[in-house]
Design a protein around this motif. Structure first.
Motif, short mmCIF file in Angstrom:
data_model
loop_
_atom_site.label_atom_id
_atom_site.label_comp_id
_atom_site.label_asym_id
_atom_site.label_seq_id
_atom_site.Cartn_x
_atom_site.Cartn_y
_atom_site.Cartn_z
N ALA A 1 25.62 40.66 43.84
CA ALA A 1 25.39 39.46 44.64
C ALA A 1 25.61 38.21 43.79
O ALA A 1 26.28 37.27 44.23
CB ALA A 1 23.98 39.47 45.23
N ALA A 2 25.07 38.20 42.59
CA ALA A 2 25.20 37.03 41.71
C ALA A 2 26.65 36.78 41.29
O ALA A 2 27.05 35.63 41.08
CB ALA A 2 24.32 37.21 40.47
N SER A 3 27.42 37.84 41.18
CA SER A 3 28.82 37.70 40.76
C SER A 3 29.80 37.71 41.94
O SER A 3 31.01 37.75 41.74
CB SER A 3 29.19 38.79 39.75
N HIS A 4 29.25 37.67 43.15
CA HIS A 4 30.06 37.62 44.38
C HIS A 4 31.04 38.78 44.47
O HIS A 4 32.21 38.61 44.78
CB HIS A 4 30.78 36.28 44.50
N ASP B 1 17.73 44.05 53.88
CA ASP B 1 16.55 43.29 53.42
C ASP B 1 16.95 41.91 52.91
O ASP B 1 16.31 40.91 53.22
CB ASP B 1 15.80 44.05 52.32
N ALA B 2 18.01 41.85 52.10
CA ALA B 2 18.46 40.56 51.56
C ALA B 2 18.89 39.63 52.67
O ALA B 2 18.54 38.44 52.68
CB ALA B 2 19.58 40.78 50.55
N ALA B 3 19.65 40.15 53.62
CA ALA B 3 20.12 39.31 54.73
C ALA B 3 18.95 38.82 55.57
O ALA B 3 18.92 37.65 55.97
CB ALA B 3 21.11 40.10 55.58
N ALA B 4 17.97 39.68 55.82
CA ALA B 4 16.80 39.30 56.63
C ALA B 4 15.97 38.23 55.93
O ALA B 4 15.38 37.37 56.58
CB ALA B 4 15.95 40.53 56.93
N GLN B 5 15.92 38.28 54.61
CA GLN B 5 15.11 37.32 53.83
C GLN B 5 15.87 36.07 53.47
O GLN B 5 15.31 35.15 52.87
CB GLN B 5 14.60 37.99 52.57
N GLY B 6 17.15 36.04 53.77
CA GLY B 6 17.96 34.89 53.39
C GLY B 6 18.25 34.85 51.90
O GLY B 6 18.57 33.80 51.35
N ALA B 7 18.13 35.99 51.25
CA ALA B 7 18.35 36.09 49.81
C ALA B 7 19.84 36.34 49.53
O ALA B 7 20.58 36.77 50.42
CB ALA B 7 17.52 37.25 49.24
#
Length: 121
Positions: free
Chosen positions: A48-51, A68-74
């Motif tokens: 995620a950090a390195s796209h 989970d990441a998408a739901a949390q906006g992370a």
């Protein structure tokens, strides 16, 4: 969406090298001392950090991380899921088949517009 890929640890560095030789931005977990053997959540965060989109057949672990990441906006990493029945391990050298399929996926005109969870076919 990026076309840069991170190959999960069940794919060898030779696959990443072959794809880089074809002009694609591909790295592998096995070639990274910090990621090799790391928990899936760490691999997901680094991707995620390195796209980078994660190429994996480990659907049961990475799909919930994406949801989970998408739901949390992370920050999240998109997934390119590899069906193990289509690309089985343990049947000779599957590298050529995976390389060809990934190259085709990466070379497609719409590769940058694919859904967050896409399938390699």
């Amino acid at each position: 969406m990026t076309n840069a890929l991170l190959l999960d640890e069940h794919y060898g560095e030779a696959i990443a090298i072959a794809l880089r030789e074809r002009g694609h931005d591909v790295v592998s977990v096995v070639a990274d001392d910090e990621l090799r053997g790391a928990p899936d959540a760490d691999v997901f965060r680094v991707a995620a950090a390195s796209h980078r989109r994660i190429v994996t057949e480990n659907i049961k672990d990475f799909r919930p991380l994406l949801m989970d990441a998408a739901a949390q906006g992370a920050p999240f990493a998109a997934l390119l899921l590899v069906p193990p029945r289509r690309f089985p391990r343990g049947r000779g050298d599957r590298s050529a088949v995976i390389i060809a399929a990934l190259h085709e996926w990466l070379a497609a005109r719409d590769a940058g517009e694919r859904p967050l969870e896409d399938w390699l076919v």
